[in-house]
Scaffold this motif. Structure first.
Motif, mmCIF file in Angstrom:
data_model
loop_
_atom_site.group_PDB
_atom_site.id
_atom_site.type_symbol
_atom_site.label_atom_id
_atom_site.label_comp_id
_atom_site.label_asym_id
_atom_site.label_seq_id
_atom_site.Cartn_x
_atom_site.Cartn_y
_atom_site.Cartn_z
ATOM 1 N N LYS A 192 0.815 -1.219 0.000
ATOM 2 C CA LYS A 192 0.000 0.000 0.000
ATOM 3 C C LYS A 192 0.851 1.274 0.000
ATOM 4 C CE LYS A 192 -4.091 -1.929 0.153
ATOM 5 N NZ LYS A 192 -5.113 -1.719 -0.898
ATOM 6 N N ILE A 193 2.170 1.135 0.109
ATOM 7 C CA ILE A 193 3.041 2.313 0.095
ATOM 8 C C ILE A 193 3.171 2.795 -1.345
ATOM 9 C CG2 ILE A 193 5.296 3.237 0.718
ATOM 10 C CD1 ILE A 193 5.626 0.930 2.664
ATOM 11 N N LYS A 194 2.687 3.997 -1.611
ATOM 12 C CA LYS A 194 2.633 4.484 -2.995
ATOM 13 C C LYS A 194 3.396 5.781 -3.213
ATOM 14 C CE LYS A 194 -0.187 1.135 -4.165
ATOM 15 N NZ LYS A 194 0.309 0.008 -4.977
ATOM 16 N N THR A 195 3.854 6.434 -2.157
ATOM 17 C CA THR A 195 4.492 7.738 -2.310
ATOM 18 C C THR A 195 5.842 7.752 -1.613
ATOM 19 O OG1 THR A 195 4.117 10.131 -2.070
ATOM 20 C CG2 THR A 195 3.448 8.729 -0.213
ATOM 21 N N GLU A 196 6.541 8.868 -1.701
ATOM 22 C CA GLU A 196 7.875 8.990 -1.100
ATOM 23 C C GLU A 196 7.773 9.713 0.238
ATOM 24 O OE1 GLU A 196 11.656 9.809 -3.490
ATOM 25 O OE2 GLU A 196 11.292 11.756 -2.518
ATOM 26 N N TYR A 197 8.596 9.277 1.189
ATOM 27 C CA TYR A 197 8.565 9.854 2.534
ATOM 28 C C TYR A 197 9.950 10.348 2.953
ATOM 29 C CZ TYR A 197 4.047 7.525 2.770
ATOM 30 O OH TYR A 197 2.761 7.122 2.513
ATOM 31 N N ASP A 198 9.945 11.300 3.885
ATOM 32 C CA ASP A 198 11.186 11.793 4.472
ATOM 33 C C ASP A 198 11.546 11.035 5.743
ATOM 34 O OD1 ASP A 198 11.332 14.119 2.628
ATOM 35 O OD2 ASP A 198 9.545 14.765 3.731
ATOM 36 N N LEU A 199 10.509 10.453 6.381
ATOM 37 C CA LEU A 199 10.708 9.759 7.653
ATOM 38 C C LEU A 199 9.748 8.571 7.712
ATOM 39 C CD1 LEU A 199 11.802 9.589 10.589
ATOM 40 C CD2 LEU A 199 10.042 11.258 11.233
ATOM 41 N N ILE A 200 10.303 7.383 7.929
ATOM 42 C CA ILE A 200 9.490 6.168 8.038
ATOM 43 C C ILE A 200 9.716 5.551 9.419
ATOM 44 C CG2 ILE A 200 9.092 3.833 7.165
ATOM 45 C CD1 ILE A 200 9.862 4.794 4.391
ATOM 46 N N TYR B 70 10.348 -0.380 1.682
ATOM 47 C CA TYR B 70 10.526 0.822 2.509
ATOM 48 C C TYR B 70 11.617 1.710 1.923
ATOM 49 C CZ TYR B 70 8.303 -2.190 6.085
ATOM 50 O OH TYR B 70 7.478 -3.038 6.770
ATOM 51 N N ALA B 71 12.761 1.112 1.605
ATOM 52 C CA ALA B 71 13.898 1.883 1.102
ATOM 53 C C ALA B 71 13.566 2.579 -0.224
ATOM 54 C CB ALA B 71 15.114 0.977 0.943
ATOM 55 N N ALA B 72 12.808 1.885 -1.065
ATOM 56 C CA ALA B 72 12.455 2.456 -2.366
ATOM 57 C C ALA B 72 11.556 3.684 -2.229
ATOM 58 C CB ALA B 72 11.754 1.399 -3.216
ATOM 59 N N HIS B 73 10.852 3.793 -1.098
ATOM 60 C CA HIS B 73 9.929 4.918 -0.898
ATOM 61 C C HIS B 73 10.443 5.924 0.127
ATOM 62 C CE1 HIS B 73 7.300 1.972 -2.884
ATOM 63 N NE2 HIS B 73 6.641 3.026 -3.314
ATOM 64 N N LEU B 74 11.732 5.812 0.464
ATOM 65 C CA LEU B 74 12.362 6.780 1.353
ATOM 66 C C LEU B 74 13.192 7.730 0.507
ATOM 67 C CD1 LEU B 74 12.863 7.551 4.361
ATOM 68 C CD2 LEU B 74 14.911 6.111 4.266
ATOM 69 N N GLY B 75 12.918 9.026 0.626
ATOM 70 C CA GLY B 75 13.606 10.010 -0.188
ATOM 71 C C GLY B 75 15.074 10.138 0.183
ATOM 72 N N SER B 76 15.860 10.734 -0.718
ATOM 73 C CA SER B 76 17.278 10.963 -0.480
ATOM 74 C C SER B 76 17.443 11.821 0.771
ATOM 75 C CB SER B 76 17.899 11.663 -1.689
ATOM 76 O OG SER B 76 19.256 11.932 -1.461
ATOM 77 N N GLY B 77 18.322 11.385 1.673
ATOM 78 C CA GLY B 77 18.505 12.098 2.930
ATOM 79 C C GLY B 77 17.477 11.746 3.984
ATOM 80 N N GLY B 78 16.575 10.824 3.645
ATOM 81 C CA GLY B 78 15.510 10.447 4.564
ATOM 82 C C GLY B 78 15.994 9.583 5.717
ATOM 83 N N VAL B 79 15.146 9.474 6.727
ATOM 84 C CA VAL B 79 15.465 8.723 7.944
ATOM 85 C C VAL B 79 14.426 7.629 8.139
ATOM 86 C CG1 VAL B 79 15.599 8.846 10.471
ATOM 87 C CG2 VAL B 79 16.579 10.690 9.074
ATOM 88 N N ILE B 80 14.883 6.445 8.551
ATOM 89 C CA ILE B 80 13.966 5.356 8.852
ATOM 90 C C ILE B 80 14.346 4.738 10.193
ATOM 91 C CG2 ILE B 80 15.315 3.674 7.520
ATOM 92 C CD1 ILE B 80 12.563 2.374 6.774
ATOM 93 N N TYR B 81 13.344 4.508 11.028
ATOM 94 C CA TYR B 81 13.537 3.844 12.310
ATOM 95 C C TYR B 81 12.931 2.449 12.242
ATOM 96 C CZ TYR B 81 14.959 8.177 14.629
ATOM 97 O OH TYR B 81 15.641 9.318 15.012
ATOM 98 N N PHE B 82 13.712 1.455 12.666
ATOM 99 C CA PHE B 82 13.239 0.079 12.750
ATOM 100 C C PHE B 82 13.205 -0.353 14.212
ATOM 101 C CE2 PHE B 82 15.497 -0.320 8.493
ATOM 102 C CZ PHE B 82 14.324 -0.329 7.755
ATOM 103 N N SER B 83 12.158 -1.066 14.589
ATOM 104 C CA SER B 83 12.105 -1.694 15.902
ATOM 105 C C SER B 83 11.155 -2.876 15.823
ATOM 106 C CB SER B 83 11.655 -0.695 16.975
ATOM 107 O OG SER B 83 11.930 -1.215 18.266
#
Length: 274
Positions: A199-207, A223-236
């Motif tokens: 269901k992820i269809k757009t780009e994000y700055d923070l996931i 997830y990585a494909a929808h994270l913009g350049s310079g974006g941040v992702i938190y995993f837990s």
């Protein structure tokens, strides 16, 4: 309606109880209650089966001794049960997560969450740690995704801290409904979507992805494909011993490890995309 009670006796009690609670929350249990030696878990009789808990990781761990007994019980007032056990959470003296029946606090950020049957009140180490890290993350103007949103508490925190927009995705219909309710309680706006990573269809700055190890590994490419350049992702949602697996898969998807923290053997980790 008839319910089945699972009464788990756990040794050592902590962090065993928290780990077991997190794993059982992924199954169709409808309510949980602590007792002095372990955890009570309740499920609709129609959802119970002989194989229901056979894949629960901690039940097969040599680090814990866990036994359980099952019994049939009459219908329980679930709201009354969680109200008795849900206490406000204080994060770094800056943020409070509380239920509607708790008095308003003087915290800088005061979040109201009615969890009902959804996972994510801030009590669990995974939710607490990402919330704590988010308090030091610049959310201003960011496009945010709360993946596996549960109650929506993480996305709501990002919203309150200045996010431009927040999308919420969860595979559970109940979580979608609960998140929508909690958005209204906190005067937040956002798009709440039923489904998984497809269901992820757009780009994000923070996931924000607080799910579990297997889902994170399976869906990280998306997830990585929808994270913009310079974006941040938190995993837990995974244990300390699984961090290396998460890091390897992140590296394969061009995500750079920044830092992690550990609470009760649960990990929250920050990555960026160059």
């Amino acid at each position: 309606m008839t319910y089945i009670e699972y009464k788990f006796t756990i040794l050592p009690l902590q962090p065993g109880r928290d780990i077991l609670l997190a794993e059982l929350s992924e199954l169709p249990f409808e309510s949980f209650e602590d007792f002095d030696k372990g955890l009570l878990a309740y499920i609709d009789e129609s959802e119970d089966s002989q194989t229901l808990i056979e894949d629960i990781h901690i039940l097969n761990s040599d680090e814990f001794e866990i036994s359980y007994v099952k019994s049939t019980i009459e219908q329980v007032n679930w709201n009354e049960e969680w109200e008795k056990n849900f206490h406000p959470i204080y994060i770094d003296d800056r943020c409070t997560v509380r239920a509607p029946f708790h008095p308003k606090t003087n915290s800088e950020i005061d979040i109201i969450i009615e969890p009902k049957m959804s996972f994510g009140t801030g009590h669990h180490a995974t939710t607490y740690q990402i919330s704590e890290m988010l308090l030091n993350e610049d959310c201003t103007g960011k496009r945010v995704l709360d993946m596996g949103c549960g109650t929506g508490v993480l996305g709501i925190l990002a919203d309150i801290r200045g996010a431009k927009s927040v999308d919420y995705i969860d595979i559970d219909t109940w979580c979608v409904e609960n998140t929508e309710e909690n958005l209204n309680r906190n005067y937040c706006k956002g798009k709440v979507i039923l489904g998984g990573a497809e269901k992820i269809k757009t780009e994000y700055d923070l996931i924000l992805a607080n799910i579990n190890r297997n889902i994170l590994l399976e869906d990280m490419t998306t997830y990585a494909a929808h994270l913009g350049s310079g974006g941040v992702i938190y995993f837990s949602g995974f244990y300390k011993e699984d961090l290396e697996l998460i890091q390897k898969e992140a590296l394969r998807n061009e995500l750079t490890f920044v830092k992690n923290q550990i609470k009760e053997n649960w990990v929250a980790a920050k990555f960026t995309k160059n």
